[in-house]
Design an enzyme around this catalytic site. Sequence first.
Site, PDB file in Angstrom:
ATOM      1  N   CYS A 112     -12.524 -11.914  17.003  1.00 42.34           N
ATOM      2  CA  CYS A 112     -12.290 -13.358  17.180  1.00 42.34           C
ATOM      3  C   CYS A 112     -10.920 -13.549  17.863  1.00 42.34           C
ATOM      4  O   CYS A 112      -9.889 -13.179  17.292  1.00 42.34           O
ATOM      5  CB  CYS A 112     -12.342 -14.068  15.839  1.00 42.34           C
ATOM      6  SG  CYS A 112     -13.787 -13.589  14.862  1.00 42.34           S
ATOM      7  N   CYS A 122     -20.102 -24.825   3.566  1.00 36.50           N
ATOM      8  CA  CYS A 122     -18.864 -25.307   4.180  1.00 36.50           C
ATOM      9  C   CYS A 122     -18.850 -24.726   5.585  1.00 36.50           C
ATOM     10  O   CYS A 122     -18.736 -23.509   5.757  1.00 36.50           O
ATOM     11  CB  CYS A 122     -17.662 -24.826   3.363  1.00 36.50           C
ATOM     12  SG  CYS A 122     -16.066 -25.189   4.127  1.00 36.50           S
ATOM     13  N   ARG A 145     -12.773 -31.801   6.120  1.00 36.01           N
ATOM     14  CA  ARG A 145     -11.450 -31.263   5.748  1.00 36.01           C
ATOM     15  C   ARG A 145     -10.549 -31.115   6.960  1.00 36.01           C
ATOM     16  O   ARG A 145     -10.887 -30.437   7.927  1.00 36.01           O
ATOM     17  CB  ARG A 145     -11.589 -29.916   5.036  1.00 36.01           C
ATOM     18  CG  ARG A 145     -10.240 -29.387   4.542  1.00 36.01           C
ATOM     19  CD  ARG A 145     -10.345 -28.175   3.643  1.00 36.01           C
ATOM     20  NE  ARG A 145     -11.249 -28.428   2.556  1.00 36.01           N
ATOM     21  CZ  ARG A 145     -12.407 -27.795   2.393  1.00 36.01           C
ATOM     22  NH1 ARG A 145     -12.767 -26.847   3.210  1.00 36.01           N
ATOM     23  NH2 ARG A 145     -13.194 -28.102   1.382  1.00 36.01           N
TER      24      ARG A 145
HETATM   25 FE1  SF4 Z   1     -12.250 -11.244  11.060  1.00 39.55          FE
HETATM   26 FE2  SF4 Z   1     -12.802 -13.693  10.176  1.00 39.55          FE
HETATM   27 FE3  SF4 Z   1     -10.587 -13.213  11.642  1.00 39.55          FE
HETATM   28 FE4  SF4 Z   1     -12.949 -13.109  12.831  1.00 39.55          FE
HETATM   29  S1  SF4 Z   1     -12.007 -14.919  11.883  1.00 39.55           S
HETATM   30  S2  SF4 Z   1     -11.301 -11.608  13.039  1.00 39.55           S
HETATM   31  S3  SF4 Z   1     -14.200 -12.276  11.189  1.00 39.55           S
HETATM   32  S4  SF4 Z   1     -11.025 -12.439   9.606  1.00 39.55           S
END
Ligand code: SF4
Length: 348
Positions: free
Chosen positions: A64, A195, A267
């Site tokens: 991510c 959520c 939220r």
């Molecule tokens: Fe990992 Fe969640 Fe961060 Fe994505 S958002 S890198 S899945 S901790």
Amino acid sequence: METSVSAEHIRHNWQLAEVQTLFNLPFHELMFQAQSIHRQYQVAGQVQLSTLLSIKTGACPEDCKYCSQSGHYNTSLQKEKLLAVERVVEQARQAQAQGADRFCMGAAWRAPTAKDMPYVLEMVKQVKALGLETCMTLGMLNNEQATELAQAGLDYYNHNLDTSAEHYQAIISTRTYQDRLDTLATVRAAGMKVCAGGILGLGETQRDRWSLLCALANLSEHPESVPMNMLVPIAGTPLGDNEPIDELEFVRAIACARIMMPRAVVRLSAGRSSLSEAAQTLCFLAGANSIFYGEELLTTENPAIDTDKNLLNKLGLVTVRREFTSRRSAVSELDQIPAPKFYDAMAN
Ligand code: SF4
Ligand code: SAM
Ligand code: DTB
């Protein structure tokens, strides 16, 4: 025309063009519609407080592009393995003493392993036994894990769509949008509350924002809780130099979430530290009725507790646990306020 609570506002067939029109209404009109819906479906003036704890930090296998915890980027984050159950319960106790009514535990996992499950189940049981609502965000879940979490008493599971299906590939390559939708369906089928929300400021277009809102509102049941995050730029991540988005765009997105998912608690989540009091106030007016409360989110900063208490008191907002805020006005009990009748701005 006056209306009472009406099912016509609860829709799952939002079209992009409609959201475009809503999103781009004159600001005062959008706010009026959001307030009208808010006062029909939510307790006006009430804010729910959730406290977050990172129970396993960093070294996440996912990529991510916004996240401090991804193992793919060098973010100088202090990694931590899964916390002991007693440490988690202690933090939950403190959060409760400070006024939170829900405790949210987050782990930097793609998905929990069989080895992790007994520990997280024990955390749910013990935190719940304190009298707090429980929430977890652990990545993807299979049916068995979701059922176990539900049976342990987990109230909410957080799993965000993050952005539009169209922009998603530019942000995450290690799991698909469909994977996320599947996890949300698994959580729902196990009987937990959902959520699910997103992040603004990922370099998305306005169209992506409408599309994210459509994806959330067109789920077969609306999420009970919709976190709206503003990107907290993290040095070392691919999005670390992103420009902050216009605050009023963020307020517009919150207003649309309120109108499109009338029964959801919306939220005001990550990014609050960089929002002025005035901008946060507009978010509350637009329909936000929950915040993360406590000096840290998962790995980044959140406003100080006293700062938040001051803001809520200044605005005359009360918390679900009312002893932690006082109304400015002479009215001490929400129940004593007569329910106003509102013009239905959604009806033509
Ligand atoms: Fe990992 Fe969640 Fe961060 Fe994505 S958002 S890198 S899945 S901790
Ligand atoms: N690893 C789990 C997962 O991604 O499913 C749970 C934890 S993850 C940190 C939970 C959510 O926090 C993400 O989906 C994202 O929406 C939000 N988030 C993470 N980093 C953020 C950042 N830098 N700014 C804003 N929101 C962020
Ligand atoms: C959500 O939508 N926002 C929270 C919660 N769900 C888990 C997380 C925000 C994380 C912000 C960046 C950080 O502190 O690492």
